[in-house]
Write a protein that holds these residues in place. Structure first.
Motif, PDB file in Angstrom:
ATOM      1  N   LEU A 237       0.821  -1.203   0.000  1.00  0.00           N
ATOM      2  CA  LEU A 237       0.000   0.000   0.000  1.00  0.00           C
ATOM      3  C   LEU A 237       0.860   1.260   0.000  1.00  0.00           C
ATOM      4  N   LEU A 238       1.962   1.222   0.731  1.00  0.00           N
ATOM      5  CA  LEU A 238       2.860   2.374   0.750  1.00  0.00           C
ATOM      6  C   LEU A 238       3.455   2.619  -0.633  1.00  0.00           C
ATOM      7  N   ILE A 239       3.816   1.539  -1.309  1.00  0.00           N
ATOM      8  CA  ILE A 239       4.342   1.658  -2.678  1.00  0.00           C
ATOM      9  C   ILE A 239       3.248   2.190  -3.611  1.00  0.00           C
ATOM     10  N   ALA A 240       2.034   1.654  -3.413  1.00  0.00           N
ATOM     11  CA  ALA A 240       0.916   2.061  -4.274  1.00  0.00           C
ATOM     12  C   ALA A 240       0.625   3.548  -4.156  1.00  0.00           C
ATOM     13  N   LEU A 241       0.855   4.096  -2.968  1.00  0.00           N
ATOM     14  CA  LEU A 241       0.601   5.521  -2.778  1.00  0.00           C
ATOM     15  C   LEU A 241       1.443   6.392  -3.708  1.00  0.00           C
ATOM     16  N   LYS A 242       2.558   5.840  -4.205  1.00  0.00           N
ATOM     17  CA  LYS A 242       3.463   6.615  -5.049  1.00  0.00           C
ATOM     18  C   LYS A 242       3.074   6.565  -6.528  1.00  0.00           C
ATOM     19  N   TYR A 243       2.302   5.540  -6.894  1.00  0.00           N
ATOM     20  CA  TYR A 243       2.004   5.421  -8.325  1.00  0.00           C
ATOM     21  C   TYR A 243       0.511   5.319  -8.651  1.00  0.00           C
ATOM     22  N   ILE A 244      -0.288   4.999  -7.661  1.00  0.00           N
ATOM     23  CA  ILE A 244      -1.712   4.778  -7.926  1.00  0.00           C
ATOM     24  C   ILE A 244      -2.363   6.063  -8.436  1.00  0.00           C
ATOM     25  N   ASP A 245      -3.357   5.936  -9.257  1.00  0.00           N
ATOM     26  CA  ASP A 245      -4.065   7.072  -9.810  1.00  0.00           C
ATOM     27  C   ASP A 245      -4.502   8.020  -8.694  1.00  0.00           C
ATOM     28  N   LYS A 246      -4.342   9.325  -8.938  1.00  0.00           N
ATOM     29  CA  LYS A 246      -4.597  10.311  -7.879  1.00  0.00           C
ATOM     30  C   LYS A 246      -6.015  10.230  -7.323  1.00  0.00           C
ATOM     31  N   ASP A 247      -6.969   9.838  -8.154  1.00  0.00           N
ATOM     32  CA  ASP A 247      -8.354   9.769  -7.699  1.00  0.00           C
ATOM     33  C   ASP A 247      -8.618   8.575  -6.800  1.00  0.00           C
ATOM     34  N   ASN A 248      -7.647   7.668  -6.693  1.00  0.00           N
ATOM     35  CA  ASN A 248      -7.838   6.472  -5.870  1.00  0.00           C
ATOM     36  C   ASN A 248      -6.872   6.391  -4.686  1.00  0.00           C
ATOM     37  N   ARG A 249      -6.061   7.447  -4.511  1.00  0.00           N
ATOM     38  CA  ARG A 249      -5.109   7.418  -3.400  1.00  0.00           C
ATOM     39  C   ARG A 249      -5.805   7.437  -2.046  1.00  0.00           C
TER      40      ARG A 249
ATOM     41  N   PHE B  17       1.636  11.329   6.392  1.00  0.00           N
ATOM     42  CA  PHE B  17       1.796  12.775   6.517  1.00  0.00           C
ATOM     43  C   PHE B  17       2.218  13.385   5.185  1.00  0.00           C
ATOM     44  N   GLN B  18       3.066  12.691   4.443  1.00  0.00           N
ATOM     45  CA  GLN B  18       3.475  13.185   3.131  1.00  0.00           C
ATOM     46  C   GLN B  18       2.286  13.259   2.173  1.00  0.00           C
ATOM     47  N   VAL B  19       1.353  12.301   2.329  1.00  0.00           N
ATOM     48  CA  VAL B  19       0.159  12.312   1.478  1.00  0.00           C
ATOM     49  C   VAL B  19      -0.719  13.526   1.791  1.00  0.00           C
ATOM     50  N   LEU B  20      -0.604  14.075   3.001  1.00  0.00           N
ATOM     51  CA  LEU B  20      -1.340  15.294   3.332  1.00  0.00           C
ATOM     52  C   LEU B  20      -0.952  16.444   2.406  1.00  0.00           C
ATOM     53  N   LYS B  21       0.196  16.318   1.727  1.00  0.00           N
ATOM     54  CA  LYS B  21       0.661  17.355   0.800  1.00  0.00           C
ATOM     55  C   LYS B  21       0.403  16.964  -0.657  1.00  0.00           C
ATOM     56  N   ASP B  22      -0.318  15.869  -0.857  1.00  0.00           N
ATOM     57  CA  ASP B  22      -0.571  15.368  -2.205  1.00  0.00           C
ATOM     58  C   ASP B  22      -1.348  16.394  -3.019  1.00  0.00           C
ATOM     59  N   GLU B  23      -1.173  16.360  -4.324  1.00  0.00           N
ATOM     60  CA  GLU B  23      -1.867  17.304  -5.201  1.00  0.00           C
ATOM     61  C   GLU B  23      -3.361  17.037  -5.286  1.00  0.00           C
ATOM     62  N   ASN B  24      -3.783  15.819  -4.920  1.00  0.00           N
ATOM     63  CA  ASN B  24      -5.198  15.442  -5.029  1.00  0.00           C
ATOM     64  C   ASN B  24      -5.891  15.576  -3.675  1.00  0.00           C
ATOM     65  N   SER B  25      -6.978  16.330  -3.638  1.00  0.00           N
ATOM     66  CA  SER B  25      -7.649  16.603  -2.357  1.00  0.00           C
ATOM     67  C   SER B  25      -8.261  15.343  -1.757  1.00  0.00           C
ATOM     68  N   ASP B  26      -8.754  14.425  -2.604  1.00  0.00           N
ATOM     69  CA  ASP B  26      -9.319  13.180  -2.073  1.00  0.00           C
ATOM     70  C   ASP B  26      -8.248  12.340  -1.398  1.00  0.00           C
TER      71      ASP B  26
ATOM     72  N   LEU C 292      -3.715  27.825  -2.581  1.00  0.00           N
ATOM     73  CA  LEU C 292      -4.390  28.689  -3.554  1.00  0.00           C
ATOM     74  C   LEU C 292      -4.177  28.208  -4.983  1.00  0.00           C
ATOM     75  N   LYS C 293      -3.173  27.350  -5.185  1.00  0.00           N
ATOM     76  CA  LYS C 293      -2.875  26.813  -6.519  1.00  0.00           C
ATOM     77  C   LYS C 293      -3.434  25.400  -6.685  1.00  0.00           C
ATOM     78  N   ASP C 294      -4.224  24.948  -5.703  1.00  0.00           N
ATOM     79  CA  ASP C 294      -4.737  23.574  -5.718  1.00  0.00           C
ATOM     80  C   ASP C 294      -5.661  23.348  -6.919  1.00  0.00           C
ATOM     81  N   ASN C 295      -5.778  22.091  -7.317  1.00  0.00           N
ATOM     82  CA  ASN C 295      -6.668  21.737  -8.430  1.00  0.00           C
ATOM     83  C   ASN C 295      -8.145  21.778  -8.030  1.00  0.00           C
ATOM     84  N   ASP C 296      -8.392  21.749  -6.730  1.00  0.00           N
ATOM     85  CA  ASP C 296      -9.764  21.744  -6.212  1.00  0.00           C
ATOM     86  C   ASP C 296     -10.175  23.188  -5.926  1.00  0.00           C
ATOM     87  N   CYS C 297     -11.167  23.679  -6.652  1.00  0.00           N
ATOM     88  CA  CYS C 297     -11.563  25.075  -6.481  1.00  0.00           C
ATOM     89  C   CYS C 297     -12.098  25.352  -5.080  1.00  0.00           C
ATOM     90  N   PHE C 298     -12.701  24.342  -4.449  1.00  0.00           N
ATOM     91  CA  PHE C 298     -13.214  24.541  -3.088  1.00  0.00           C
ATOM     92  C   PHE C 298     -12.064  24.742  -2.100  1.00  0.00           C
TER      93      PHE C 298
END
Length: 723
Positions: A456-468, A488-497, A547-553
């Protein structure tokens, strides 16, 4: 308190008005109106309606009389008792029957004699209603008349009589009912047997076993039913004899069912014999009875029933074998997987799962490849119940089945087996288009536990952003603190989900932020903007990034938080956000810049020269929020902008300036765009400067009705009176 009282008075006034209207409608010439009025008055429960509804019991149309009866029942006032007694003589049977039931619900002892008379009504519905009502009232004097009412053949009346006698107190009724089993009236005997079954008193066992020999088949059926309900072992042999000898199939069916309810093992041999009865319904009841008894002596005969010519018997046999859970049934059930009927195969698979024997695994694996979706679904569930490791590979293949329900059940089954070979396929299932498949895969990974962590830790690095989010959440559910740093590093991920999933996972692990920066990233993931604003300076950089996030909310929330903080470091980024394609985001950025204040005036003034009208509009919006007199001239100039939306925004911005803006706003009342004129009128009304009165009066002739309405409102604000 005053507002509450006024609201209460208003509500009561509304109710009173409705009641008065319904009372008037009750006298209408129109049938539908009178009928609706009667029903509505019942719903109000208002006592003022009682007398008018009593009068409505004499309406020429039975529909109104029936609705009046129902309404009086709902209101429940004792004044209705005598009129409802009279309604027991109504020419319409529906009115009479409903009146009887209503009297029972009102529950006045005065009605007992009238209800007893209604037990003799010519219509079964009225008799049944009277019996029901007497049961609700509970007067012991009604016992004998109720028993006599059993002479009518209608089963519904007899059921209501049984309810009434049981409710009043059955002790006095036992002996008369036993005597009734010998009465010459066959319907009386049938009803007596039925009621004795409802009472379930053991004193009736021997008389009921005698009734199994009655010449009338319905008496025998009711007697068998009653003996099954009483459940006394003395009835076993007489019921066995009935099962073997009665010529009527429905009697044999009922005898088989009764033997199953009693549950005595002595009946098994005879029930086994009944599995060969010429009537399929008898065979089905025999199978069900054997399932209830649940003895291993029934297994071999039930196995034979898997080949019965009737598919419903085969289905019941499979169900019974699954309940008994004897391993002798494994091989025959495996063969029955090829049954021609899908519903039989479905029960066969369920039975194999319940028995949980390793010998069932191979047949069930084969069933995973069946062409029918429902067979594959059941097979996946059954393999999970058995938990044999041989099923792991086939179930991982089933995670790619075309049917989403098969995939869901396969994921759940793999979670029950807990084999680490399933980890990678389950991680891939986190990408499934069906969210429930994803959730079941997460749950399965949680159950597998430690072996799933590294993949799962490995998957976090390559899995599609919508499924992380799913991978993060699964890690949290496993509960190993080794994964905290990765999460904690995933808290900085580009994908809000993905960030949300990581935050949930950290919550499950009991993680707490060690410093303000960690806390900020955690709160951004959870979108708790008010809490972030309280952090202050350490939260600025993470918020600027957000402010540069992909999620407008997220962008809106970040802008809002920065605005609450009023930190000038965010100014440049917020000005860039004024270019955002979504107006909500631009608005929050403008609001935030307004709270930063004076340092933002010069950069915003420069943005008013930008060729992009959205940016100019946002700049005007922000300058208005700053409320600094140094921005006034700039805002006034914006009233001449080539873009009407910028000019309109300027009218609202100048509102914050006050008197200084009055003359420019008066000029804006003549703008070519109605939206600008509308905004100017609103701003002048809010400023309330007398200089605007005459221009506003002239503007009452505006060609646009919305502008005229806003102008009139502005004049009312300034003058203090309607125009």
């Amino acid at each position: 308190m005053k507002n509450t009282e006024e609201t209460g008075q208003h509500t009561q006034a509304t109710i009173d008005g409705e009641v008065e209207q319904y009372l008037k409608d009750l006298k209408s010439q129109e049938l539908d109106i009178r009928d609706n009025a009667a029903k509505s008055l019942g719903k109000t429960g208002d006592l003022r309606a009682v007398e008018p509804l009593i009068q409505a019991l004499e309406d020429e149309h039975y529909e109104v009389r029936l609705s009046a009866v129902e309404a009086l029942e709902k209101i429940g006032d004792k004044r209705a008792v005598e009129p409802l007694i009279q309604a027991l003589k109504d020419e319409n049977l529906s009115v009479r029957g409903r009146a009887a039931r209503s009297l029972g619900k009102i529950g006045d002892a005065r009605v007992v004699e009238s209800l007893i008379q209604a037990l003799k009504d010519e219509d079964w519905y009225v008799r049944g209603g009277a019996a029901y009502a007497l049961g609700k009232i509970g007067d012991e004097g009604a016992i004998e008349p109720l028993i006599q009412a059993l002479k009518h053949e209608d089963s519904s009346v007899q059921q209501n009589v049984g309810f009434a006698i049981k409710n009043i107190g059955a002790e006095r009724a036992i002996e008369p009912l036993i005597q009734a089993l010998k009465h010459e009236n066959k319907h009386f005997r049938t009803g007596a047997a039925l009621v004795l079954g409802m009472i379930e008193d053991e004193r009736a066992v021997e008389p009921l076993t005698e009734a199994l020999k009655d010449e009338y088949s319905k008496v025998r059926i009711r007697a068998a039913e009653a003996l099954g309900k009483i459940g006394d072992e003395r009835a076993v042999e007489p019921l066995v004899q009935t099962l073997n000898e009665d010529e009527i199939s429905e009697v044999r069916m009922t005898a088989a069912e009764a033997l199953g309810k009693i549950g005595d093992e002595r009946a098994i041999e005879f029930l086994n014999h009944a599995l060969k009865d010429k009537n399929s319904h008898v065979r089905m009841r025999a199978v069900e009875a054997l399932r209830r008894i649940g003895n291993e002596m029934a297994v071999e005969p039930l196995i034979q029933s898997l080949k019965d010519k009737n598919s419903h018997v085969r289905k019941k046999a499979a169900e019974a074998l699954g309940e008994i859970k004897d391993t002798r049934a494994i091989e025959p059930l495996g063969q029955a997987l090829n049954d021609e009927q899908w519903y039989v195969r479905k029960r066969v698979i369920a039975a194999l799962g319940k028995i949980k024997d390793e010998r069932a695994v191979e047949p069930l694996i084969q069933a995973l490849m069946n062409k029918f979706d429902y067979v594959r679904r059941r097979a996946a569930s059954a393999l999970g119940m058995i938990g044999d490791e041989r099923a792991v590979e086939p179930l991982t293949q089933a995670l790619e089945d075309k049917d989403k329900y098969v995939r869901r059940r396969a994921a759940s089954a793999l979670g029950k087996i807990k084999d680490e070979r399933a980890v990678d396929p389950l991680i891939r299932a986190l990408k499934d288009e069906d969210q429930r498949v994803q959730l079941r895969a997460i749950n399965a990974l949680r159950k597998i536990g430690e072996p799933a962590i590294e993949p799962l830790l490995i998957a976090l690095k390559y899995i599609d952003k919508d499924n992380r989010w799913g991978a993060s959440y699964a890690l949290g559910k496993i509960g190993n603190r080794r994964v905290v740093e990765f999460l904690f590093q995933v808290l900085k991920d580009e994908n809000s989900d993905a960030r949300v999933g990581a935050a949930w996972a950290l919550d499950d692990l009991g993680w707490k932020p060690e410093n303000e920066e960690e806390k900020t990233y955690y709160l951004i993931a959870k979108k708790e903007w008010d809490e972030i604003a309280k952090i202050g300076e350490p939260a600025v950089e993470p918020l600027i990034q957000a402010l540069k996030d992909n999620d407008c909310f997220v962008q809106v929330g970040a802008a809002l938080a920065l605005g609450e903080m009023g930190n000038a470091r965010a100014m440049e980024t917020l000005i860039q956000v004024l270019r955002h394609k979504y107006s909500d985001v631009r608005g929050k950025a403008a609001e935030a810049l307004g709270k930063i204040g004076e340092p933002a005036i010069e950069p915003l003034t420069q943005e008013l020269k930008n060729e992009n009208s959205d940016i100019r509009e946002g700049a005007v919006w922000a300058l208005g929020n700053i409320k600094d007199m140094r921005a006034v001239e700039t805002l006034i100039q914006s009233l001449k902008d080539e873009n009407w939306s910028v000019r309109e925004r300027a009218t609202y911005a100048l509102l914050n300036v006050g008197e200084t803006a009055v003359e420019p706003l008066i000029q804006a009342l003549k703008d070519e765009n109605s939206n600008v004129r509308f905004g100017a009128a609103w701003a002048l009304g809010m400023i309330r400067d007398k200089r605007a009165v005459e221009p506003l009066i002239q503007a009452l002739k505006d060609e646009n009705s919305n502008v005229r309405w806003r102008v009139a409102e502005a004049l009312e604000r300034i003058e203090g009176k309607k125009v």
